[in-house]
Design a protein around this motif. Structure first.
Motif, PDB file in Angstrom:
ATOM      1  N   CYS A  95     105.392 -18.628   6.168  1.00 36.05           N
ATOM      2  CA  CYS A  95     106.619 -18.352   5.415  1.00 36.05           C
ATOM      3  C   CYS A  95     106.911 -16.855   5.401  1.00 36.05           C
ATOM      4  O   CYS A  95     108.039 -16.415   5.630  1.00 36.05           O
ATOM      5  N   GLU A  96     105.862 -16.074   5.152  1.00 35.51           N
ATOM      6  CA  GLU A  96     106.011 -14.616   5.109  1.00 35.51           C
ATOM      7  C   GLU A  96     106.465 -14.073   6.463  1.00 35.51           C
ATOM      8  O   GLU A  96     107.360 -13.218   6.538  1.00 35.51           O
ATOM      9  N   GLU A  97     105.871 -14.553   7.533  1.00 35.95           N
ATOM     10  CA  GLU A  97     106.211 -14.090   8.880  1.00 35.95           C
ATOM     11  C   GLU A  97     107.662 -14.396   9.232  1.00 35.95           C
ATOM     12  O   GLU A  97     108.275 -13.680  10.034  1.00 35.95           O
ATOM     13  N   ASN A  98     108.217 -15.455   8.654  1.00 36.29           N
ATOM     14  CA  ASN A  98     109.581 -15.866   8.966  1.00 36.29           C
ATOM     15  C   ASN A  98     110.590 -15.493   7.882  1.00 36.29           C
ATOM     16  O   ASN A  98     111.719 -16.004   7.869  1.00 36.29           O
ATOM     17  N   ASN A  99     110.162 -14.590   6.980  1.00 36.84           N
ATOM     18  CA  ASN A  99     111.038 -14.083   5.914  1.00 36.84           C
ATOM     19  C   ASN A  99     111.600 -15.207   5.039  1.00 36.84           C
ATOM     20  O   ASN A  99     112.766 -15.172   4.623  1.00 36.84           O
ATOM     21  N   ILE A 100     110.760 -16.203   4.791  1.00 28.49           N
ATOM     22  CA  ILE A 100     111.111 -17.294   3.883  1.00 28.49           C
ATOM     23  C   ILE A 100     110.317 -17.100   2.595  1.00 28.49           C
ATOM     24  O   ILE A 100     109.098 -16.893   2.635  1.00 28.49           O
ATOM     25  N   VAL A 101     110.980 -17.149   1.471  1.00 30.86           N
ATOM     26  CA  VAL A 101     110.297 -17.019   0.181  1.00 30.86           C
ATOM     27  C   VAL A 101     109.546 -18.306  -0.116  1.00 30.86           C
ATOM     28  O   VAL A 101     110.154 -19.382  -0.170  1.00 30.86           O
ATOM     29  N   LEU A 102     108.242 -18.224  -0.279  1.00 30.10           N
ATOM     30  CA  LEU A 102     107.473 -19.375  -0.743  1.00 30.10           C
ATOM     31  C   LEU A 102     107.393 -19.287  -2.257  1.00 30.10           C
ATOM     32  O   LEU A 102     106.909 -18.280  -2.804  1.00 30.10           O
ATOM     33  N   ILE A 103     107.880 -20.301  -2.938  1.00 32.91           N
ATOM     34  CA  ILE A 103     107.884 -20.280  -4.404  1.00 32.91           C
ATOM     35  C   ILE A 103     106.474 -20.602  -4.880  1.00 32.91           C
ATOM     36  O   ILE A 103     106.098 -21.762  -5.079  1.00 32.91           O
ATOM     37  N   GLY A 104     105.705 -19.539  -5.021  1.00 31.92           N
ATOM     38  CA  GLY A 104     104.298 -19.636  -5.376  1.00 31.92           C
ATOM     39  C   GLY A 104     103.690 -18.250  -5.387  1.00 31.92           C
ATOM     40  O   GLY A 104     104.412 -17.242  -5.275  1.00 31.92           O
ATOM     41  N   PRO A 105     102.381 -18.155  -5.506  1.00 31.33           N
ATOM     42  CA  PRO A 105     101.722 -16.844  -5.562  1.00 31.33           C
ATOM     43  C   PRO A 105     101.661 -16.180  -4.191  1.00 31.33           C
ATOM     44  O   PRO A 105     102.046 -16.765  -3.174  1.00 31.33           O
ATOM     45  N   LYS A 106     101.164 -14.954  -4.178  1.00 34.32           N
ATOM     46  CA  LYS A 106     100.924 -14.263  -2.919  1.00 34.32           C
ATOM     47  C   LYS A 106      99.774 -14.957  -2.192  1.00 34.32           C
ATOM     48  O   LYS A 106      98.875 -15.517  -2.814  1.00 34.32           O
ATOM     49  N   LYS A 107      99.805 -14.892  -0.874  1.00 38.63           N
ATOM     50  CA  LYS A 107      98.777 -15.590  -0.094  1.00 38.63           C
ATOM     51  C   LYS A 107      97.381 -15.058  -0.403  1.00 38.63           C
ATOM     52  O   LYS A 107      96.393 -15.797  -0.356  1.00 38.63           O
ATOM     53  N   GLU A 108      97.281 -13.770  -0.744  1.00 37.75           N
ATOM     54  CA  GLU A 108      95.977 -13.185  -1.065  1.00 37.75           C
ATOM     55  C   GLU A 108      95.410 -13.790  -2.342  1.00 37.75           C
ATOM     56  O   GLU A 108      94.205 -14.042  -2.453  1.00 37.75           O
ATOM     57  N   GLN A 109      96.282 -14.041  -3.329  1.00 38.85           N
ATOM     58  CA  GLN A 109      95.843 -14.658  -4.574  1.00 38.85           C
ATOM     59  C   GLN A 109      95.477 -16.121  -4.343  1.00 38.85           C
ATOM     60  O   GLN A 109      94.516 -16.624  -4.911  1.00 38.85           O
ATOM     61  N   MET A 110      96.231 -16.778  -3.495  1.00 33.51           N
ATOM     62  CA  MET A 110      95.941 -18.160  -3.138  1.00 33.51           C
ATOM     63  C   MET A 110      94.562 -18.253  -2.478  1.00 33.51           C
ATOM     64  O   MET A 110      93.791 -19.186  -2.741  1.00 33.51           O
ATOM     65  N   ALA A 111      94.259 -17.264  -1.629  1.00 35.56           N
ATOM     66  CA  ALA A 111      92.976 -17.259  -0.924  1.00 35.56           C
ATOM     67  C   ALA A 111      91.814 -17.045  -1.892  1.00 35.56           C
ATOM     68  O   ALA A 111      90.791 -17.737  -1.828  1.00 35.56           O
TER      69      ALA A 111
END
Length: 454
Positions: A95-111
């Protein structure tokens, strides 16, 4: 403000998200698999498109297809709901690579929070109480044996990347440990793609209490109270309530403040749920964080008047949380009963099939979140939950009374459901006295109703 959202889910949560988007004048795109072509969410959305065949990995978990459709239909955001890709780091990255907002936390926090052993280590660094156990992933069965003897039996071995009770074994002695380790490892690898395990002291007869939290991009962190999710079967929640009466006001305040400290400590963004177990002495321990909206979020909405999906979207739109902690008011008591297409008297066997008629209960303080309708056929390949019946009243006893009335009104014909089971559960003496625990259904209640129905 986000203008168009692709809803990367199905069922009641997809319907729930679309409803809030309509109220915010946000366009929606529903995706559906071949078997879900008659699912309600696709009819409520502004647009709908088939994402793939019935196989989940080729439809709702097909990252490339979902990203492609979001770009093709000019969506600027994706809401993943719960389950499926809602906590998938690769999806967040795409999502980040394609400039799409993912309605959720940052991927680092998810990890960090998605890996249970890493989440545990993080909590220890933040001085958050955790259940005694391994400091990280277990390297071998021999290490597990040494640790089990150090912290004392019983212990529980868990999949580091797991959830829903899979890759989990309770061990009561040395003789059981090696075989339990192997079974948990194998199950974890099959279910989650990783055989990594960690160990904790097994807290006997605990309560499971979670706290709804939110954080934004402006260093604001709040909680929206706690939910008691102690009514479980095989580590799957059956019934939830809020606010919990199990803890007194001082104990609640300490629990809630600890949850907010976690949000601040990791700089968390969006909706999250901090899950704790509470022992007989009211000591609480962090067990995990779910970095998404929860199935049971409606009980929190009922006691706070806050639309949690709307708040998720506002935060994802880079807006501040529009109220302070002091402005949140808790009012009354709410209970949610999960309504499943299953037969409780045949080992809870799922019951897909066509719904021939349905009556949805109503009245003040009654809500039914669902995606089913008369004539709809429940497919056999998804989770058996078909709806959530939520009731609100001024106090717990009045809420139980209202739930009794609502469960009597709800009619779903053509399939087996757990409606009668839920009636018996909320009227059980242990639930009425608020002295249940996480294994109550498995250890006590099922045997009781078996005798009663003979």
């Amino acid at each position: 403000m986000i203008k168009k959202i692709l809803v990367a889910n199905r069922g009641d949560i997809a319907v729930r998200i679309i409803r809030t988007c309509k109220e915010l004048n946000i366009k929606t795109v529903a995706i559906y698999s071949d078997v879900d072509k008659e699912c309600l969410h696709r009819y409520l959305a502004d647009e709908s498109i088939c994402v793939g065949p019935n196989n989940i990995s080729k439809s709702y978990n097909n990252i490339d297809n979902i990203i492609y459709l979001a770009l093709k239909l000019e969506c600027d955001a994706i809401h993943p709901g719960f389950g499926f890709l809602s906590e998938n780091i690769e999806f967040a990255q795409k999502c980040e690579e394609n400039n799409i907002v993912l309605i959720g936390p940052k991927k680092e926090q998810m990890a960090i929070m998605g890996d249970k052993s890493q989440a545990r280590e993080t909590m220890m660094k933040l001085n958050i109480p955790v259940v005694p156990g391994s400091e990280g992933i277990l390297e071998s069965k021999e290490q597990a044996l040494i640790l089990a003897n150090k912290i004392g039996y019983p212990v529980i071995i868990k999949a580091s990347n797991g959830g829903g009770g899979k890759g989990m074994r309770i061990v009561t002695c040395d003789e059981e440990l090696f075989s339990s380790f192997d079974m948990a490892s194998s199950e974890a690898l099959s279910a989650f793609g990783s055989s990594a395990l960690y160990m904790e002291k097994f807290i006997e007869n605990p309560r499971h209490i979670e706290v709804q939290v939110f954080g934004d991009n402006f260093s604001n962190a709040i909680h929206l109270g706690g939910r008691d999710c102690s009514m479980q079967r095989r580590n799957q929640k059956v019934l939830e309530e809020s606010l919990t009466d199990y803890l007194n006001p001082q104990e609640k305040s300490k629990l809630y403040n600890t949850a907010v400290d976690i949000v601040k400590g990791i700089g968390y963004l969006g909706a999250g749920t901090i899950e704790f177990i509470v022992d007989k002495d009211k000591n609480f321990y962090f067990i995990e964080m779910n970095t998404r909206i929860q199935v049971e979020h409606p009980v929190t909405e009922m006691i706070t008047g806050v639309d949690l999906i709307k708040l998720q979207i506002l935060i994802a739109s880079n807006e501040k949380i529009p109220f302070t902690q002091d402005e949140i008011k808790f009012n009354g008591h709410a209970i949610e009963c999960r309504i499943n297409a299953e037969n409780p008297y045949n080992d809870f066997k799922p019951c897909p099939g066509k719904i021939t008629s349905i009556n949805i209960p109503g009245g003040f303080g009654v809500r039914f979140d669902t995606f089913i309708y008369s004539g709809y056929t429940i497919p056999p390949i998804y989770d058996s939950m078909i709806g959530k019946l939520i009731c609100w009243a001024e106090d717990r006893q009045q809420c139980i009374n209202k739930m009794n009335r609502a469960l009597e009104e709800i009619i779903i014909e053509g399939i087996d459901t757990n409606i009668e089971f839920q009636k018996m559960l909320i009227n059980s003496e242990v639930f009425m006295k608020d002295c249940h625990y996480t294994k109550f259904i498995e250890n006590d209640f099922i045997a009781e109703i078996a005798i009663a129905t003979e």
